[in-house]
Design a protein around this motif. Structure first.
Motif, PDB file in Angstrom:
ATOM      1  N   ALA A  23     111.103 117.997  97.085  1.00  0.00           N
ATOM      2  CA  ALA A  23     109.872 117.272  96.762  1.00  0.00           C
ATOM      3  C   ALA A  23     109.617 116.192  97.803  1.00  0.00           C
ATOM      4  CB  ALA A  23     109.964 116.656  95.370  1.00  0.00           C
ATOM      5  N   GLY A  86      98.802 113.990 106.800  1.00  0.00           N
ATOM      6  CA  GLY A  86      99.465 114.373 105.547  1.00  0.00           C
ATOM      7  C   GLY A  86      98.641 113.902 104.370  1.00  0.00           C
ATOM      8  N   THR A  87      99.213 114.034 103.185  1.00  0.00           N
ATOM      9  CA  THR A  87      98.506 113.650 101.956  1.00  0.00           C
ATOM     10  C   THR A  87      98.047 112.192 102.018  1.00  0.00           C
ATOM     11  OG1 THR A  87      99.988 115.147 100.806  1.00  0.00           O
ATOM     12  CG2 THR A  87      98.723 113.633  99.447  1.00  0.00           C
ATOM     13  N   THR A  88      98.951 111.329 102.473  1.00  0.00           N
ATOM     14  CA  THR A  88      98.632 109.898 102.522  1.00  0.00           C
ATOM     15  C   THR A  88      97.390 109.652 103.366  1.00  0.00           C
ATOM     16  OG1 THR A  88     100.986 109.434 102.343  1.00  0.00           O
ATOM     17  CG2 THR A  88      99.588 107.629 103.110  1.00  0.00           C
ATOM     18  N   HIS A 116     101.595 108.727  92.679  1.00  0.00           N
ATOM     19  CA  HIS A 116     102.410 108.273  93.811  1.00  0.00           C
ATOM     20  C   HIS A 116     101.692 107.076  94.429  1.00  0.00           C
ATOM     21  CE1 HIS A 116     104.021 108.533  97.959  1.00  0.00           C
ATOM     22  NE2 HIS A 116     105.009 109.257  97.459  1.00  0.00           N
ATOM     23  N   THR A 164      96.919 113.285  90.471  1.00  0.00           N
ATOM     24  CA  THR A 164      97.869 114.191  91.105  1.00  0.00           C
ATOM     25  C   THR A 164      97.884 115.536  90.377  1.00  0.00           C
ATOM     26  OG1 THR A 164     100.083 114.355  92.019  1.00  0.00           O
ATOM     27  CG2 THR A 164      99.951 113.443  89.799  1.00  0.00           C
ATOM     28  N   VAL A 166     100.506 117.705  90.591  1.00  0.00           N
ATOM     29  CA  VAL A 166     101.870 117.784  90.041  1.00  0.00           C
ATOM     30  C   VAL A 166     102.550 116.443  90.280  1.00  0.00           C
ATOM     31  CG1 VAL A 166     104.122 118.890  90.290  1.00  0.00           C
ATOM     32  CG2 VAL A 166     102.054 120.270  90.494  1.00  0.00           C
ATOM     33  N   ASP A 193      95.478 115.028  94.375  1.00  0.00           N
ATOM     34  CA  ASP A 193      96.634 114.888  95.258  1.00  0.00           C
ATOM     35  C   ASP A 193      97.511 116.117  95.040  1.00  0.00           C
ATOM     36  OD1 ASP A 193      99.152 114.409  96.246  1.00  0.00           O
ATOM     37  OD2 ASP A 193      99.321 112.375  95.472  1.00  0.00           O
ATOM     38  N   ALA A 195     100.082 117.170  96.910  1.00  0.00           N
ATOM     39  CA  ALA A 195     101.324 117.137  97.708  1.00  0.00           C
ATOM     40  C   ALA A 195     102.448 117.974  97.088  1.00  0.00           C
ATOM     41  CB  ALA A 195     101.786 115.694  97.899  1.00  0.00           C
ATOM     42  N   GLN A 196     102.555 117.928  95.757  1.00  0.00           N
ATOM     43  CA  GLN A 196     103.667 118.639  95.110  1.00  0.00           C
ATOM     44  C   GLN A 196     103.250 120.001  94.554  1.00  0.00           C
ATOM     45  OE1 GLN A 196     106.686 117.755  95.319  1.00  0.00           O
ATOM     46  NE2 GLN A 196     106.420 115.673  96.061  1.00  0.00           N
ATOM     47  N   SER A 216     100.282 118.033 102.136  1.00  0.00           N
ATOM     48  CA  SER A 216     101.092 117.825 103.354  1.00  0.00           C
ATOM     49  C   SER A 216     101.781 119.120 103.746  1.00  0.00           C
ATOM     50  CB  SER A 216     102.189 116.786 103.089  1.00  0.00           C
ATOM     51  OG  SER A 216     101.637 115.575 102.647  1.00  0.00           O
ATOM     52  N   HIS A 218     104.588 119.367 105.422  1.00  0.00           N
ATOM     53  CA  HIS A 218     106.058 119.306 105.392  1.00  0.00           C
ATOM     54  C   HIS A 218     106.644 119.535 103.999  1.00  0.00           C
ATOM     55  CE1 HIS A 218     106.771 115.238 103.591  1.00  0.00           C
ATOM     56  NE2 HIS A 218     105.510 115.084 103.919  1.00  0.00           N
ATOM     57  N   LYS A 219     105.808 119.504 102.970  1.00  0.00           N
ATOM     58  CA  LYS A 219     106.317 119.758 101.616  1.00  0.00           C
ATOM     59  C   LYS A 219     106.144 121.228 101.232  1.00  0.00           C
ATOM     60  CE  LYS A 219     105.344 115.078 100.025  1.00  0.00           C
ATOM     61  NZ  LYS A 219     106.649 114.441  99.740  1.00  0.00           N
TER      62      LYS A 219
HETATM   63  N1  PMP Z   1     101.571 112.316  96.610  1.00  0.00           N
HETATM   64  C1  PMP Z   1     102.646 112.837  96.023  1.00  0.00           C
HETATM   65  C2  PMP Z   1     102.553 113.322  94.608  1.00  0.00           C
HETATM   66  C3  PMP Z   1     103.836 112.938  96.741  1.00  0.00           C
HETATM   67  O1  PMP Z   1     104.922 113.453  96.159  1.00  0.00           O
HETATM   68  C4  PMP Z   1     103.882 112.473  98.082  1.00  0.00           C
HETATM   69  C5  PMP Z   1     105.161 112.529  98.895  1.00  0.00           C
HETATM   70  N2  PMP Z   1     106.311 112.162  98.202  1.00  0.00           N
HETATM   71  C6  PMP Z   1     102.720 111.953  98.645  1.00  0.00           C
HETATM   72  C7  PMP Z   1     101.583 111.895  97.880  1.00  0.00           C
HETATM   73  C8  PMP Z   1     102.679 111.478 100.052  1.00  0.00           C
HETATM   74  O2  PMP Z   1     102.852 112.551 100.932  1.00  0.00           O
HETATM   75  P1  PMP Z   1     103.040 112.287 102.496  1.00  0.00           P
HETATM   76  O3  PMP Z   1     104.169 111.318 102.621  1.00  0.00           O
HETATM   77  O4  PMP Z   1     103.376 113.637 103.027  1.00  0.00           O
HETATM   78  O5  PMP Z   1     101.756 111.754 103.007  1.00  0.00           O
END
Ligand code: PMP
Length: 402
Positions: A23, A86-88, A116, A164, A166, A193, A195-196, A216, A218-219
């Motif tokens: 994760a 990435g997501t951020t 998150h 989010t 997940v 979001d 990401a997960q 993202s 990388h996830k």
């Molecule tokens: N949202 C969630 C639900 C995440 O789990 C994460 C990463 N842990 C992020 C956003 C941020 O992702 P990133 O660091 O790849 O931008």
């Protein structure tokens, strides 16, 4: 599948690596590593700039990957796919530009208690900047979003809902399609979001009908530094650019600049081209394995893992909803999660401990942090057995029976 991941050839302290932190970031299959290396070895050049063969080739690969992503998440058009870090960065892009254009004093942005920090802080910054208010959908005792409250919280003042797909702590899969329906009834756009979610469950942005979707690379078995913002073209067209620079312009004079078409309006500067290539390879890999087998495997590990952990006295699990991905958060009573993590590290087992960038959720759960294990397609039941043995050892060590 495990053999597809070269990192598992590594030993940590003489022990086979057991990686339970997908994760946080997934390990990378050989296909992805090779695709990135091969790009640098044979096709490296900048995109959208050169007229020469190499640059045309790099641009073709880059744009073909955009199309691959469109198909992968079922977006309508490739120009709705924006490459970001990435997501951020995707969330910050929307928060900043949407905030600038649409959020005024007295407006509200609605998020949830299980977000998150990446899906809290950018909105908080917008609210501070624009004099708006951040509203929160509460989490129920069964660790799901309280939909009745969500419905009540979407009002005339709400400018956007950001939730989010997940939870990275609980693994809960949220009913984002339902929430989007509720929001759209009141003409409120929704950002998800993801990401997960991406790479773990099937994501279809047209079916979800969300207005923005962030994830993202990388996830989902791709490289770090690359991610995607999906936005419905109607929305992306309305938003002002995020960053200024090369590529995002049509014409620049000192008096005035006109901006490029979608998606380039949001892609200032040289992108992570190799990252995009790697992301394309990751999508090919995930597609080859298949969304259903991936989900089935994670579900099986989840069930097995929850049973294994529940059988250890003193272990408390957070979040046991039925609709979950392969994420288990737990604590060992009277032991700080970091101590558990350090102990397990000594056994060659990598888990994540702490607040998981979800401090408000930790407060809701009444803990300073948790231990979290999260599965990838390479994990096995035997690894869970080893985790159980190591946790029993940890419990004996910390609870003093040893
Ligand atoms: N949202 C969630 C639900 C995440 O789990 C994460 C990463 N842990 C992020 C956003 C941020 O992702 P990133 O660091 O790849 O931008």
């Amino acid at each position: 599948m495990r053999e597809d991941f070269p990192i598992f050839e590594r030993k940590i302290g003489g022990k086979k690596l057991i990686y339970f932190d997908s994760a946080s970031t997934t390990q990378k299959p050989k296909e992805v590593i090779d695709a990135v290396a091969s790009f640098y070895k044979t096709a490296n050049s900048n995109v959208h700039r050169g007229l020469y063969f190499l640059s045309r080739e790099a641009t073709e690969i880059f744009e073909a990957t955009r199309e691959k992503i469109r198909k992968f998440i079922s977006a309508e058009e490739a120009r709705e796919i924006v490459f970001v870090r990435g997501t951020t960065e995707a969330i910050n892009l929307v928060a900043t530009t949407f905030g600038k254009k649409f959020v005024k004093r007295g407006d509200e942005i609605l998020i949830s208690e299980m977000e998150h920090h990446s899906n809290i802080v950018p909105w908080q910054m917008v609210c501070q900047d624009r004099g708006a208010k951040l509203k929160i959908i509460p989490v129920t005792d069964s660790r799901e979003l309280n939909l009745q409250e969500a419905e009540k919280l979407i009002t005339k003042k709400t400018k956007l809902v950001a939730i989010t797909h997940v939870s990275n702590v609980l693994g809960t899969i949220n009913p984002v399609k339902e929430i989007t329906k509720l929001a759209h009834k009141k003409r409120v756009p929704v950002l998800v979001d993801g990401a997960q979610a991406v790479g773990h469950i099937k994501v279809d942005v047209r079916d979800l009908d969300c207005d923005f979707y962030a994830f993202s690379g990388h996830k989902m078995y791709g490289s770090t530094g690359i991610g995607v913002l999906f936005g419905k073209k109607e929305w992306l067209e309305k938003l002002p650019p995020y960053q200024g620079g090369g590529e995002m312009i049509k014409q620049v004079t000192f008096e005035k600049t006109t901006y490029n078409d979608l998606p380039y309006k949001f892609e200032a500067g040289t992108p992570d081209i190799a990252g995009v290539v790697g992301l394309g390879a990751a999508i090919d890999y995930v597609t080859k394995v298949g969304a259903d087998p991936i989900q089935r495997h994670e579900k099986e590990l989840l069930k097995y893992g929850q049973e294994a952990l529940s059988s250890i006295g003193g272990v408390k699990i957070f979040g046991r909803t039925r609709n979950k991905t392969g994420i288990i958060s737990f604590i060992l009573e009277r032991v700080h999660p970091h101590d558990v993590g350090t102990f397990l590290d000594g056994e060659g087992i990598a888990i994540r401990t702490g607040h998981h960038c979800c401090q408000p959720l930790m407060e809701r759960l009444g803990v300073v942090g948790t231990c979290r294990i999260s599965f990838g397609i390479y994990n096995t039941k035997q690894e869970i057995d080893k985790l159980k043995t190591a946790l029993l050892k940890a419990r004996d060590f910390f609870h003093g029976t040893n």
